[in-house]
Design an enzyme around this catalytic site. Structure first.
Site, PDB file in Angstrom:
ATOM      1  N   GLY A  21      65.380  53.661  32.569  1.00  0.00           N
ATOM      2  CA  GLY A  21      65.741  54.966  32.032  1.00  0.00           C
ATOM      3  C   GLY A  21      67.400  54.872  31.685  1.00  0.00           C
ATOM      4  N   GLY A  25      71.076  59.447  28.584  1.00  0.00           N
ATOM      5  CA  GLY A  25      71.631  60.376  29.510  1.00  0.00           C
ATOM      6  C   GLY A  25      72.074  59.953  30.926  1.00  0.00           C
ATOM      7  N   TYR A 186      55.585  69.340  35.369  1.00  0.00           N
ATOM      8  CA  TYR A 186      56.736  68.543  35.592  1.00  0.00           C
ATOM      9  C   TYR A 186      57.360  68.520  37.007  1.00  0.00           C
ATOM     10  CZ  TYR A 186      61.449  66.956  35.002  1.00  0.00           C
ATOM     11  OH  TYR A 186      62.713  66.479  35.381  1.00  0.00           O
TER      12      TYR A 186
HETATM   13  N1  LIG Z   1      68.756  66.335  32.079  1.00  0.00           N
HETATM   14  C1  LIG Z   1      68.159  67.209  33.417  1.00  0.00           C
HETATM   15  O1  LIG Z   1      68.797  68.343  33.330  1.00  0.00           O
HETATM   16  C2  LIG Z   1      67.584  66.674  34.555  1.00  0.00           C
HETATM   17  C3  LIG Z   1      67.521  67.457  35.523  1.00  0.00           C
HETATM   18  C4  LIG Z   1      66.625  67.001  36.808  1.00  0.00           C
HETATM   19  C5  LIG Z   1      66.068  65.646  36.769  1.00  0.00           C
HETATM   20  N2  LIG Z   1      66.051  64.863  35.707  1.00  0.00           N
HETATM   21  C6  LIG Z   1      65.495  63.731  35.616  1.00  0.00           C
HETATM   22  O2  LIG Z   1      66.400  62.845  35.204  1.00  0.00           O
HETATM   23  C7  LIG Z   1      65.925  61.485  34.759  1.00  0.00           C
HETATM   24  C8  LIG Z   1      66.616  61.044  33.506  1.00  0.00           C
HETATM   25  O3  LIG Z   1      66.393  61.981  32.456  1.00  0.00           O
HETATM   26  P1  LIG Z   1      67.456  62.588  31.520  1.00  0.00           P
HETATM   27  O4  LIG Z   1      67.811  63.952  31.623  1.00  0.00           O
HETATM   28  O5  LIG Z   1      68.618  61.272  31.529  1.00  0.00           O
HETATM   29  O6  LIG Z   1      66.592  62.244  30.082  1.00  0.00           O
HETATM   30  P2  LIG Z   1      66.874  61.428  28.628  1.00  0.00           P
HETATM   31  O7  LIG Z   1      68.124  61.425  28.257  1.00  0.00           O
HETATM   32  O8  LIG Z   1      65.492  61.796  27.811  1.00  0.00           O
HETATM   33  O9  LIG Z   1      66.710  59.863  29.430  1.00  0.00           O
HETATM   34  C9  LIG Z   1      65.472  59.620  29.882  1.00  0.00           C
HETATM   35  C10 LIG Z   1      65.305  57.687  29.871  1.00  0.00           C
HETATM   36  O10 LIG Z   1      63.973  57.596  30.355  1.00  0.00           O
HETATM   37  C11 LIG Z   1      63.566  56.545  29.437  1.00  0.00           C
HETATM   38  N3  LIG Z   1      61.979  57.029  29.420  1.00  0.00           N
HETATM   39  C12 LIG Z   1      61.231  57.939  29.086  1.00  0.00           C
HETATM   40  N4  LIG Z   1      60.097  57.532  28.927  1.00  0.00           N
HETATM   41  C13 LIG Z   1      59.941  56.155  29.050  1.00  0.00           C
HETATM   42  C14 LIG Z   1      58.888  55.275  29.060  1.00  0.00           C
HETATM   43  N5  LIG Z   1      57.525  55.628  28.807  1.00  0.00           N
HETATM   44  N6  LIG Z   1      58.984  53.949  29.167  1.00  0.00           N
HETATM   45  C15 LIG Z   1      60.300  53.663  29.535  1.00  0.00           C
HETATM   46  N7  LIG Z   1      61.381  54.430  29.424  1.00  0.00           N
HETATM   47  C16 LIG Z   1      60.950  55.652  29.281  1.00  0.00           C
HETATM   48  C17 LIG Z   1      63.905  57.132  28.069  1.00  0.00           C
HETATM   49  O11 LIG Z   1      63.874  55.924  27.332  1.00  0.00           O
HETATM   50  P3  LIG Z   1      64.304  56.119  25.498  1.00  0.00           P
HETATM   51  O12 LIG Z   1      65.887  56.186  25.562  1.00  0.00           O
HETATM   52  O13 LIG Z   1      63.634  55.101  25.126  1.00  0.00           O
HETATM   53  O14 LIG Z   1      63.709  57.753  25.311  1.00  0.00           O
HETATM   54  C18 LIG Z   1      65.607  57.389  28.700  1.00  0.00           C
HETATM   55  O15 LIG Z   1      66.231  56.137  28.744  1.00  0.00           O
HETATM   56  C19 LIG Z   1      64.373  61.963  34.404  1.00  0.00           C
HETATM   57  O16 LIG Z   1      63.718  61.530  35.787  1.00  0.00           O
HETATM   58  C20 LIG Z   1      64.417  63.369  34.527  1.00  0.00           C
HETATM   59  O17 LIG Z   1      63.306  63.751  35.067  1.00  0.00           O
HETATM   60  C21 LIG Z   1      66.918  65.385  34.542  1.00  0.00           C
END
Ligand SMILES: NC(=O)c1ccc[n+]([C@@H]2O[C@H](COP(=O)([O-])OP(=O)(O)OC[C@H]3O[C@@H](n4cnc5c(N)ncnc54)[C@H](OP(=O)(O)O)[C@@H]3O)[C@@H](O)[C@H]2O)c1
Length: 303
Positions: A21, A25, A186
């Site tokens: 990931g 983000g 989730y």
């Molecule tokens: N944003 C928040 O407020 C928040 C809060 C708490 C926890 N989190 C956690 O933080 C982590 C990162 O999320 P983020 O907020 O940075 O979101 P994001 O910007 O959507 O990034 C998600 C990452 O995961 C990759 N990904 C998703 N599905 C995938 C798959 N099937 N195979 C391979 N890679 C995949 C995405 O790849 P692509 O670039 O190809 O889409 C991207 O690199 C997650 O585990 C999320 O649950 C986020």
């Protein structure tokens, strides 16, 4: 923690960090900071184009000093994870830090090729399978760290993991679906990240490999953008109250790089401090049960 471990210096400089990931983000912000701090990186991504662009960005950031390997895998697909794990084992003689960060949420119930509900597959089963497939190599690296991005969202799973509804039939059916079933689902997967960390840490006791997880806070990223107009509008409103990806990545980078957490394992962190997860997230019995269930769902038992 032994005094020996406490006093031993640790940093990511010259270490090999494998991260999922990192194309967006929190993961992208963390990868940039880790590259700046001197880590070599392996990024696991599903899109070749995005992965190559990210690798290029990371190399440019350090004037070409960072080694970045690209590995392609769709983390909702267990065959894809097994294939990428074999490739990683073939190409990486050591893995000092594994960061399970990729994650997503799906408002509709979708089953993967393996018959798993998709949010569960990418957020929990993927970290479980990738970690266990790579575990011998991680152990061989001597001292090592495994970090998983969980969330304050785990608090939504007040009753713990619904072991009687692993493919989330009830969550996505009437009436639960109308009451935010997808959000609760989730939450369950993020609770699973904590329980996975607890059991992994227990199994790794005395090996020099530590496992920890974190809540990055509410972060403005691409999260939840693929779930239609309403979800995008909600996220746009939430962005006003969200932190930057760099701030969201701070604890992740700290867990990978800091000397302070040497020897600490099985813990949950927020803003570079240990935090107390909910009662269901602190259940050792649930952690053991989840491990067994995950072995069965991935047909993998490597410890
Ligand atoms: N944003 C928040 O407020 C928040 C809060 C708490 C926890 N989190 C956690 O933080 C982590 C990162 O999320 P983020 O907020 O940075 O979101 P994001 O910007 O959507 O990034 C998600 C990452 O995961 C990759 N990904 C998703 N599905 C995938 C798959 N099937 N195979 C391979 N890679 C995949 C995405 O790849 P692509 O670039 O190809 O889409 C991207 O690199 C997650 O585990 C999320 O649950 C986020």
């Amino acid at each position: 923690m032994s005094e020996r471990m406490k006093n031993k210096a640790w940093s990511v400089q010259g270490k090999y960090v494998l991260i999922t990931g990192a194309t967006s983000g929190i993961g992208l912000a963390a990868a940039k900071e880790l590259a700046i701090r001197g880590a070599d990186l392996g990024i696991v991504a599903r899109s070749q184009v995005k992965a190559n662009e990210t690798a290029e960005k990371l190399r440019t950031l350090t004037g070409g000093n960072t080694k970045v390997d690209v590995f392609l895998a769709d983390l909702t697909d267990q065959r894809s994870i097994r294939r990428v794990a074999s490739e990683i084992l073939a190409r990486c003689p050591r893995i000092d830090v594994l960061i399970n960060n990729a994650g997503a949420m799906f408002v509709k119930r979708i089953l993967t090729k393996d018959g798993m509900e998709k949010t569960w597959a990418v957020n929990h089963l993927a970290p479980f399978l990738l970690t266990t497939l790579l575990l011998d190599r991680i152990r061989m690296s001597g001292e090592a760290r495994i970090i998983t991005t969980s969330s304050h969202g785990h608090k939504m799973a007040k009753k713990g993991i619904a072991f009687d509804d692993l493919t989330a039939m009830k969550r996505y059916s009437f009436p639960q679906v109308l009451m935010g079933g997808a959000n609760f689902r989730y939450g369950e997967t993020k609770l699973a990240n904590i329980l996975f960390t607890t059991e992994l840490a227990r199994l790794l006791e005395g090996t020099g490999v530590v496992a920890n997880c974190l809540d990055p806070g509410l972060v403005a990223t691409n999260f939840n953008q693929g779930n239609g107009m309403l979800a995008r509008m909600t996220m746009a409103v939430m962005k006003r109250f969200s932190r930057t990806p760099e701030k969201g990545a701070e604890t992740l980078v700290w867990l990978a790089d800091s000397n302070e957490i040497n020897g600490e394992s099985g813990r949950y962190y927020f803003d570079m401090k240990e935090a107390i997860p909910t009662a269901p997230a602190s259940s050792r019995e649930a952690a053991r049960k989840l491990w067994e269930v995950s072995e069965s769902q991935t047909r993998n038992s490597s410890i």
